[in-house]
Scaffold this motif. Structure first.
Motif, PDB file in Angstrom:
ATOM      1  N   PRO A  38       0.831  -1.219   0.000  1.00 24.07           N
ATOM      2  CA  PRO A  38       0.000   0.000   0.000  1.00 24.07           C
ATOM      3  C   PRO A  38       0.861   1.263   0.000  1.00 24.07           C
ATOM      4  O   PRO A  38       0.507   2.271  -0.594  1.00 24.07           O
ATOM      5  N   GLU A  39       2.067   1.207   0.642  1.00 23.68           N
ATOM      6  CA  GLU A  39       2.880   2.419   0.763  1.00 23.68           C
ATOM      7  C   GLU A  39       3.377   2.896  -0.599  1.00 23.68           C
ATOM      8  O   GLU A  39       3.558   4.095  -0.811  1.00 23.68           O
ATOM      9  N   LEU A  40       3.590   1.976  -1.553  1.00 30.87           N
ATOM     10  CA  LEU A  40       4.036   2.392  -2.884  1.00 30.87           C
ATOM     11  C   LEU A  40       2.960   3.222  -3.570  1.00 30.87           C
ATOM     12  O   LEU A  40       3.246   4.200  -4.262  1.00 30.87           O
ATOM     13  N   PHE A  41       1.719   2.810  -3.354  1.00 27.12           N
ATOM     14  CA  PHE A  41       0.613   3.526  -4.007  1.00 27.12           C
ATOM     15  C   PHE A  41       0.397   4.894  -3.380  1.00 27.12           C
ATOM     16  O   PHE A  41      -0.072   5.821  -4.020  1.00 27.12           O
ATOM     17  N   ALA A  42       0.765   5.004  -2.093  1.00 22.99           N
ATOM     18  CA  ALA A  42       0.627   6.300  -1.423  1.00 22.99           C
ATOM     19  C   ALA A  42       1.666   7.277  -1.984  1.00 22.99           C
ATOM     20  O   ALA A  42       1.439   8.475  -2.042  1.00 22.99           O
ATOM     21  N   ARG A  43       2.831   6.759  -2.410  1.00 23.27           N
ATOM     22  CA  ARG A  43       3.915   7.623  -2.884  1.00 23.27           C
ATOM     23  C   ARG A  43       3.820   7.971  -4.363  1.00 23.27           C
ATOM     24  O   ARG A  43       4.350   8.967  -4.813  1.00 23.27           O
ATOM     25  N   MET A  44       3.154   7.078  -5.123  1.00 20.74           N
ATOM     26  CA  MET A  44       3.171   7.278  -6.579  1.00 20.74           C
ATOM     27  C   MET A  44       1.769   7.428  -7.132  1.00 20.74           C
ATOM     28  O   MET A  44       0.848   6.757  -6.688  1.00 20.74           O
ATOM     29  N   PRO A  45       1.646   8.337  -8.114  1.00 22.58           N
ATOM     30  CA  PRO A  45       0.316   8.565  -8.700  1.00 22.58           C
ATOM     31  C   PRO A  45      -0.031   7.496  -9.738  1.00 22.58           C
ATOM     32  O   PRO A  45      -0.020   7.749 -10.930  1.00 22.58           O
ATOM     33  N   VAL A  46      -0.313   6.290  -9.272  1.00 23.90           N
ATOM     34  CA  VAL A  46      -0.618   5.196 -10.190  1.00 23.90           C
ATOM     35  C   VAL A  46      -2.058   5.335 -10.679  1.00 23.90           C
ATOM     36  O   VAL A  46      -2.981   5.419  -9.865  1.00 23.90           O
ATOM     37  N   ALA A  47      -2.210   5.373 -11.995  1.00 23.44           N
ATOM     38  CA  ALA A  47      -3.568   5.518 -12.545  1.00 23.44           C
ATOM     39  C   ALA A  47      -4.383   4.258 -12.228  1.00 23.44           C
ATOM     40  O   ALA A  47      -3.887   3.145 -12.396  1.00 23.44           O
ATOM     41  N   PRO A  48      -5.615   4.428 -11.748  1.00 24.51           N
ATOM     42  CA  PRO A  48      -6.422   3.262 -11.388  1.00 24.51           C
ATOM     43  C   PRO A  48      -6.942   2.519 -12.620  1.00 24.51           C
ATOM     44  O   PRO A  48      -7.128   3.108 -13.677  1.00 24.51           O
ATOM     45  N   VAL A  49      -7.154   1.222 -12.457  1.00 29.38           N
ATOM     46  CA  VAL A  49      -7.693   0.422 -13.563  1.00 29.38           C
ATOM     47  C   VAL A  49      -9.039  -0.230 -13.191  1.00 29.38           C
ATOM     48  O   VAL A  49      -9.678  -0.863 -14.012  1.00 29.38           O
ATOM     49  N   ASP A  50      -9.440  -0.055 -11.931  1.00 31.85           N
ATOM     50  CA  ASP A  50     -10.605  -0.787 -11.421  1.00 31.85           C
ATOM     51  C   ASP A  50     -11.889  -0.506 -12.188  1.00 31.85           C
ATOM     52  O   ASP A  50     -12.839  -1.278 -12.105  1.00 31.85           O
ATOM     53  N   HIS A  51     -11.927   0.634 -12.887  1.00 33.05           N
ATOM     54  CA  HIS A  51     -13.180   0.994 -13.561  1.00 33.05           C
ATOM     55  C   HIS A  51     -13.326   0.270 -14.901  1.00 33.05           C
ATOM     56  O   HIS A  51     -14.268   0.514 -15.628  1.00 33.05           O
ATOM     57  N   TYR A  52     -12.397  -0.638 -15.201  1.00 33.94           N
ATOM     58  CA  TYR A  52     -12.468  -1.358 -16.482  1.00 33.94           C
ATOM     59  C   TYR A  52     -13.849  -1.981 -16.707  1.00 33.94           C
ATOM     60  O   TYR A  52     -14.452  -1.835 -17.761  1.00 33.94           O
ATOM     61  N   THR A  53     -14.355  -2.681 -15.691  1.00 34.65           N
ATOM     62  CA  THR A  53     -15.631  -3.384 -15.898  1.00 34.65           C
ATOM     63  C   THR A  53     -16.798  -2.405 -16.038  1.00 34.65           C
ATOM     64  O   THR A  53     -17.772  -2.710 -16.718  1.00 34.65           O
TER      65      THR A  53
END
Lengths: 326, 399
Positions: free
Chosen positions: B108-123
């Protein structure tokens, strides 16, 4: 929900319930076989205790095909517990239940799937040596326990939706069928002579039957009296406070169908209501007069008509032209 | 993932899918591209995956390829190639979604540090697109996912997508066709179905129209589709466009239909039905990758540098037996990615499959499936050949 999903869930619980009841039947057979009593006449070998599970499930010819020669307890146990080719064996029931659960994994809870999967993995590793080594009764207790546990997990974790209703429906339909067949066991068992009616063997057979339906203590509590066929009949057919009685099963079946049925499936509800009323307002004397065996056969026939209607309306539906002309 | 990649991949993949979609519409209608001489008639009409049954049929919204998987490889700092297009029933997207879920749980800490674009909305996007291509007159369309059944290797993905979209997962036996309308059998009677996201191949969809021995199909489905009473996604007959021998014409399609220059290169490809190509390839088998034109899953291919002389000789015989069935490409130096394996962390070759969704618009969810060849030195990333997958991050801000 999809009919196929409902069908899978309904059969998942039917298979589990069938495994439990087959274990109960084999256990009562085992207990009866311990009595020092043997059939004398050669044309009555079908009345040997170990023939009972085969006769009751209509598996006699399949058994003889697999194991020609005289019936032996070892072979009947092998056939009814471990035989994959026998679709009513404990092995096949648990396998089928787990297969149904796997297909509908999304419709049941993770706990339910894990539990049924564990049952299957343990069943798969069973062999006759181990079965016999640790005692067949211990194994039957294990089957009953796994069934109780799965039912408990279902009851304790699942959303009360349509899927849940079909799971419960399967349980009670199978239980009603099996209780009727187990009760009928006594009809098929012969006593050494007419003088033995009411004797030690007779008593032992009735009490084994009650025990196999977990109703022995209930009998003691309700009647505080000697075990008589009339009272056993009343207890296991008509009393609705005994959880495996026909009346108790029909209470649940009728309630579930009332909640599931709509205009297009009204016949299922009607058949269930009719069968329920017959038990709800039935009297023991009528059953004895007709004969318990005849009564049970008539019950099973009506139950099978009801399950055919459940299939037709919900599980494997056939639609009328009117229903599909949008 | 570097910024350069993020800037380029979406545009590249979308451009390609728009062109391929236009190509499919054209070859099932006026066949302008053939008339213009840009692609040989035989290449299209003689292709086993071309479906004459689709001629003259207008698919809803002109969308043929609702879900496309474009396999991209990187060979150099800034050099990307499209390896192949998957336009039939591309799979693997559930791994993209599950990998991300797992990574967020573990790091989780990596995601807090980096602006990773989400993919969850694919469906969500998928469901939206599927509803957008419903037949006219279905204001609140019912969408289902059609699976061959629980014994299919991708069954998990079918169940996952249906569950995420909140729609029914059906098998062929759950559907019936009356008066060209499709219904599913439910416990509350027949329910009309408007859009089928099908994960069953063309051949097996309808025993009345295609392979009569199919037991996973729905009799009458194709007639219902042609009557415009139900939408199939992807459309029938898209295989002709992702055939490995059609692949070489994609840059031409982009120019022809979009009037644009291709912003991503094809891998140089030799066609073995051409005498000079064949001669070159046979002389250089130990350096090249040879593939069957309709093969998939990493089967039926030769990776020259990784093969023994015996294997090469064997493959040479197969090529000579039917040269038109093969194409060849130079062995690309696929990029590698640090991968956890038995020996610890080591480089392994990867490719990337982003998923392009088409409905009202063409969109690409910012992520994709990174496939890893887990065997040291191997260039075959297919999961059916022991490949693995990785979560793939697209960083959102800060060029």
């Amino acid at each position: 929900m999809l009919s196929r999903s409902a069908n899978n869930l309904y059969w998942m619980s039917r298979h589990i319930e069938r495994a439990e009841n087959t274990a109960r039947l084999l256990d009562v057979t085992y207990r009866m076989s311990l009595l020092p009593y043997r059939v004398q006449e050669s044309d009555q070998t079908w009345a040997e205790p170990w023939a009972l599970p085969l006769v009751i499930n209509g598996l006699a010819s399949a058994y003889y095909e697999r194991y020609p020669g005289p019936i032996s307890s070892d072979n009947v146990l092998r056939f009814m517990v471990l035989e994959p080719a026998n679709s009513s064996s404990l092995y096949s029931c648990i396998q089928a239940a787990r297969e149904n659960a796997r297909t509908e994994r999304g419709a049941i809870t993770a706990e339910m799937y894990e539990d049924i999967n564990t049952s299957w993995l343990e069943m798969r590793n069973q062999d006759y040596g181990r079965l016999h080594g640790s005692g067949v009764s211990a194994f039957f207790d294990w089957v009953k326990l796994r069934s109780h546990q799965f039912r408990g997990i279902t009851f304790g974790t699942m959303l009360r939706d349509e899927a849940y209703s079909f799971i419960r429906l399967g349980t009670f339909v199978e239980r009603a069928d099996n209780t009727a067949r187990l009760l009928d066991v006594k009809y098929h068992t012969l006593l050494p002579s007419a003088a033995d009616v009411g004797g030690a063997v007779d008593y032992y057979q009735w009490s084994a039957l009650l025990r196999s339906l977990s109703a022995f203590d209930a009998y003691r509590k309700v009647y505080r009296d000697l075990i008589t066929p009339t009272k056993v009949t009343e207890l296991l057919v008509l009393r609705q406070d005994v959880p495996r009685s026909l009346h108790a099963c029909m209470n649940d079946i009728y309630d579930i169908l009332k909640s599931l049925c709509d205009d297009s499936s009204i016949e299922a509800e009607r058949l269930a209501g009719e069968l329920h009323a017959q038990l709800h307002y039935g009297r023991t004397e009528q059953i004895i007069e007709l004969g318990l065996h005849e009564y049970l056969m008539a019950f099973l026939e009506k139950l099978s008509k009801l399950t055919a209607e459940i299939n037709h309306d919900f599980l494997v539906p056939v639609y009328s032209q009117k229903q599909v002309s949008a | 993932m570097e910024n350069h990649f993020r800037r380029c991949v979406p545009a590249r993949a979308c451009q390609r899918v728009r062109a391929l979609n236009a190509f499919l519409k054209d070859i099932y209608h006026d066949q302008e591209i053939i008339k213009a001489g840009k692609i040989p008639e035989q290449q299209v009409l003689g292709n086993k995956l071309y479906r004459p049954e689709m001629r003259g049929f207008n698919v809803p919204g002109d969308v043929y390829v609702h879900v496309a998987g474009i396999d991209i490889v990187k060979t150099d700092q800034d050099k990307f190639y499209v390896l192949e297009d998957n336009l039939r029933t591309p799979s693997g997207v559930s791994y993209m979604l599950e990998n991300r879920k797992m990574m967020m749980r573990l790091f989780p800490e990596l995601f807090a540090r980096m602006p990773v674009a989400p993919v969850d909305h694919y469906t969500d996007v998928l469901l939206d697109d599927l509803r957008a291509v419903a037949p006219a007159g279905a204001p609140n369309p019912t969408v289902v996912v059609l699976t061959p059944g629980s014994y299919n290797s991708a069954y998990f993905e079918h169940a996952f997508l249906a569950q995420q979209m909140g729609v029914e997962l059906v098998e062929g036996q759950d559907l019936l066709v009356t008066n060209d309308a499709v219904y599913m059998r439910t416990t509350r009677g027949p329910k009309r179905v408007d859009v089928i996201y099908r994960r069953v191949d063309d051949d097996f969809l309808d025993p009345q129209a295609f392979r009569a021995d199919s037991i996973v199909g729905v009799p009458g489905l194709f007639a219902a589709y042609r009557a415009g009473k139900v939408t199939l996604a992807n459309a029938i007959g898209t295989g002709v466009a992702d055939d490995k021998s059609t692949y070489i014409y994609v840059p031409e399609m982009i120019r022809f239909y979009l009037g644009e220059e291709p912003i991503i290169a094809n891998v140089p490809t030799y066609r073995l039905d051409r005498a000079d190509d064949l001669k070159y390839v046979l002389d250089h088998l130990s350096e090249l990758v040879v593939k069957e034109v309709q093969g998939s899953g990493g089967y039926g291919m030769l990776v020259g540098p990784a093969s023994t002389t015996g294997q090469i000789a064997d493959f040479r015989d197969r090529i000579l037996h039917n040269p038109a069935n093969y194409i060849a490409q130079p062995t690309l130096a696929l990029s590698t990615c640090p991968t956890y394996c038995d020996a610890g962390i080591a480089p392994r070759h990867v490719d990337l499959r982003p998923y392009v969704l088409s409905g009202k618009t063409v969109t690409l969810v910012p992520g994709g499936l990174t496939r890893v060849a887990l065997r040291e030195g191997s260039l075959v990333v297919n999961s059916s050949q022991g490949g693995g997958t990785k979560d793939t991050w697209i960083l959102e801000a800060g060029d």
